[in-house]
Write a protein that holds these residues in place. Structure first.
Motif, PDB file in Angstrom:
ATOM      1  N   HIS A  85      39.859  39.912  54.509  1.00 19.52           N
ATOM      2  CA  HIS A  85      38.452  40.003  54.116  1.00 19.52           C
ATOM      3  C   HIS A  85      38.339  40.661  52.740  1.00 19.52           C
ATOM      4  CE1 HIS A  85      39.337  43.955  55.808  1.00 19.52           C
ATOM      5  NE2 HIS A  85      38.313  44.413  55.095  1.00 19.52           N
ATOM      6  N   LEU A  86      37.200  40.459  52.110  1.00 19.56           N
ATOM      7  CA  LEU A  86      36.907  41.063  50.821  1.00 19.56           C
ATOM      8  C   LEU A  86      36.560  42.531  51.020  1.00 19.56           C
ATOM      9  CD1 LEU A  86      36.349  40.676  47.752  1.00 19.56           C
ATOM     10  CD2 LEU A  86      33.972  40.184  48.395  1.00 19.56           C
ATOM     11  N   VAL A  87      37.223  43.410  50.276  1.00 16.95           N
ATOM     12  CA  VAL A  87      36.926  44.838  50.326  1.00 16.95           C
ATOM     13  C   VAL A  87      35.926  45.184  49.224  1.00 16.95           C
ATOM     14  CG1 VAL A  87      37.898  47.164  50.153  1.00 16.95           C
ATOM     15  CG2 VAL A  87      39.204  45.356  51.267  1.00 16.95           C
ATOM     16  N   PHE A  88      36.222  44.749  47.999  1.00 17.50           N
ATOM     17  CA  PHE A  88      35.304  44.949  46.878  1.00 17.50           C
ATOM     18  C   PHE A  88      35.745  44.080  45.710  1.00 17.50           C
ATOM     19  CE2 PHE A  88      38.642  48.004  46.054  1.00 17.50           C
ATOM     20  CZ  PHE A  88      38.781  48.029  44.684  1.00 17.50           C
ATOM     21  N   THR A  89      34.886  43.973  44.731  1.00 21.50           N
ATOM     22  CA  THR A  89      35.219  43.294  43.486  1.00 21.50           C
ATOM     23  C   THR A  89      35.340  44.363  42.419  1.00 21.50           C
ATOM     24  OG1 THR A  89      34.024  41.310  44.188  1.00 21.50           O
ATOM     25  CG2 THR A  89      34.488  41.533  41.835  1.00 21.50           C
ATOM     26  N   ASP A  91      35.196  46.480  39.286  1.00 21.77           N
ATOM     27  CA  ASP A  91      34.280  46.564  38.139  1.00 21.77           C
ATOM     28  C   ASP A  91      35.023  46.986  36.876  1.00 21.77           C
ATOM     29  OD1 ASP A  91      34.847  49.225  38.581  1.00 21.77           O
ATOM     30  OD2 ASP A  91      32.774  49.823  38.970  1.00 21.77           O
ATOM     31  N   GLY A  92      36.350  46.982  36.964  1.00 24.66           N
ATOM     32  CA  GLY A  92      37.179  47.413  35.846  1.00 24.66           C
ATOM     33  C   GLY A  92      37.823  48.764  36.096  1.00 24.66           C
ATOM     34  N   THR A  93      37.352  49.484  37.109  1.00 23.11           N
ATOM     35  CA  THR A  93      37.890  50.799  37.437  1.00 23.11           C
ATOM     36  C   THR A  93      39.385  50.749  37.726  1.00 23.11           C
ATOM     37  OG1 THR A  93      35.756  51.472  38.344  1.00 23.11           O
ATOM     38  CG2 THR A  93      37.667  52.764  39.019  1.00 23.11           C
ATOM     39  N   PHE A  94      39.831  49.683  38.394  1.00 23.95           N
ATOM     40  CA  PHE A  94      41.235  49.580  38.785  1.00 23.95           C
ATOM     41  C   PHE A  94      42.013  48.607  37.906  1.00 23.95           C
ATOM     42  CE2 PHE A  94      39.002  51.177  42.489  1.00 23.95           C
ATOM     43  CZ  PHE A  94      39.757  52.305  42.763  1.00 23.95           C
ATOM     44  N   GLY A  95      41.469  48.240  36.757  1.00 21.29           N
ATOM     45  CA  GLY A  95      42.225  47.517  35.761  1.00 21.29           C
ATOM     46  C   GLY A  95      41.939  46.043  35.588  1.00 21.29           C
ATOM     47  N   THR A  96      41.294  45.403  36.549  1.00 20.18           N
ATOM     48  CA  THR A  96      41.036  43.967  36.405  1.00 20.18           C
ATOM     49  C   THR A  96      39.600  43.661  36.791  1.00 20.18           C
ATOM     50  OG1 THR A  96      43.340  43.592  37.058  1.00 20.18           O
ATOM     51  CG2 THR A  96      41.927  41.675  36.951  1.00 20.18           C
ATOM     52  N   ARG A  97      38.732  43.680  35.815  1.00 17.71           N
ATOM     53  CA  ARG A  97      37.310  43.417  36.062  1.00 17.71           C
ATOM     54  C   ARG A  97      37.133  42.074  36.765  1.00 17.71           C
ATOM     55  NH1 ARG A  97      32.648  45.375  34.601  1.00 17.71           N
ATOM     56  NH2 ARG A  97      33.522  46.852  33.125  1.00 17.71           N
ATOM     57  N   ASP A  98      36.289  42.051  37.777  1.00 15.78           N
ATOM     58  CA  ASP A  98      35.912  40.878  38.563  1.00 15.78           C
ATOM     59  C   ASP A  98      37.006  40.375  39.515  1.00 15.78           C
ATOM     60  OD1 ASP A  98      33.357  40.864  37.418  1.00 15.78           O
ATOM     61  OD2 ASP A  98      34.056  39.646  35.735  1.00 15.78           O
ATOM     62  N   LYS A  99      38.120  41.084  39.605  1.00 11.20           N
ATOM     63  CA  LYS A  99      39.153  40.693  40.568  1.00 11.20           C
ATOM     64  C   LYS A  99      38.686  41.081  41.970  1.00 11.20           C
ATOM     65  CE  LYS A  99      43.813  41.222  42.165  1.00 11.20           C
ATOM     66  NZ  LYS A  99      45.069  41.932  42.128  1.00 11.20           N
ATOM     67  N   GLU A 100      38.782  40.125  42.884  1.00  7.45           N
ATOM     68  CA  GLU A 100      38.436  40.400  44.277  1.00  7.45           C
ATOM     69  C   GLU A 100      39.608  41.085  44.967  1.00  7.45           C
ATOM     70  OE1 GLU A 100      37.195  36.759  46.137  1.00  7.45           O
ATOM     71  OE2 GLU A 100      35.181  36.951  45.308  1.00  7.45           O
ATOM     72  N   ILE A 101      39.348  42.241  45.530  1.00  6.80           N
ATOM     73  CA  ILE A 101      40.363  42.989  46.275  1.00  6.80           C
ATOM     74  C   ILE A 101      40.167  42.656  47.750  1.00  6.80           C
ATOM     75  CG2 ILE A 101      41.308  45.259  46.789  1.00  6.80           C
ATOM     76  CD1 ILE A 101      41.444  44.383  43.784  1.00  6.80           C
ATOM     77  N   ARG A 102      41.185  42.030  48.333  1.00  8.55           N
ATOM     78  CA  ARG A 102      41.116  41.586  49.728  1.00  8.55           C
ATOM     79  C   ARG A 102      42.161  42.337  50.534  1.00  8.55           C
ATOM     80  NH1 ARG A 102      42.109  36.323  50.640  1.00  8.55           N
ATOM     81  NH2 ARG A 102      40.616  36.306  52.331  1.00  8.55           N
ATOM     82  N   MET A 103      41.914  42.426  51.840  1.00  8.70           N
ATOM     83  CA  MET A 103      42.787  43.217  52.693  1.00  8.70           C
ATOM     84  C   MET A 103      42.822  42.637  54.103  1.00  8.70           C
ATOM     85  SD  MET A 103      42.487  47.300  53.459  1.00  8.70           S
ATOM     86  CE  MET A 103      41.244  47.194  54.734  1.00  8.70           C
ATOM     87  N   ALA A 104      43.928  42.882  54.794  1.00 12.07           N
ATOM     88  CA  ALA A 104      44.075  42.606  56.226  1.00 12.07           C
ATOM     89  C   ALA A 104      44.849  43.781  56.809  1.00 12.07           C
ATOM     90  CB  ALA A 104      44.824  41.294  56.458  1.00 12.07           C
ATOM     91  N   ALA A 105      44.602  44.078  58.075  1.00 13.92           N
ATOM     92  CA  ALA A 105      45.282  45.204  58.717  1.00 13.92           C
ATOM     93  C   ALA A 105      46.049  44.720  59.940  1.00 13.92           C
ATOM     94  CB  ALA A 105      44.255  46.265  59.125  1.00 13.92           C
TER      95      ALA A 105
END
Length: 118
Positions: A85-89, A91-105
């Motif tokens: 699922h999508l965790v967040f997009t 905003d540039g804070t983590f180095g890649t603006r507009d990159k979708e950060i997805r995760m599974a557990a």
């Protein structure tokens, strides 16, 4: 301080945990020491120490293909706790603006919670 060098993870059964991290997750097994009863793996330059005396930790592992890795885990009968699922997009804070950060557990062989992240 210079960065993270080692993370410890709990294991009730060292052989079972070693097989899981080596064979299911595909981590490079570095060494097993008996006594004291611990196994070491390489996480891209950070040591993962698996041992009975360690507390449970939530590990976030990087993946380039979240869906393929989740499918591979399922093929090994690994319990998926949270579907991709999508965790967040970013905003540039983590180095890649507009990159979708997805995760599974999922849970490892010892019941510890782990996450895959893109």
């Amino acid at each position: 301080m210079r960065g993270l060098t080692q993370v410890a993870q709990h294991a009730d059964d060292l052989d079972r945990a070693t097989a899981f991290y080596r064979d299911v997750l595909g981590l490079r097994h570095v060494a097993t020491y008996r006594p004291p009863g611990l196994a070491s793996f390489d996480l891209d330059g950070v040591r993962l120490l698996v041992e009975k005396g360690a507390p449970s930790a939530v590990l976030y592992l990087a993946t380039d293909d979240l869906e393929a890795d989740v499918a591979r885990l399922r093929a090994h009968d690994v319990a998926i706790v949270q579907e991709p699922h999508l965790v967040f997009t970013d905003d540039g804070t983590f180095g890649t603006r507009d990159k979708e950060i997805r995760m599974a557990a999922f849970r490892d062989s010892e019941g510890n919670l782990l996450c895959l992240m893109t």
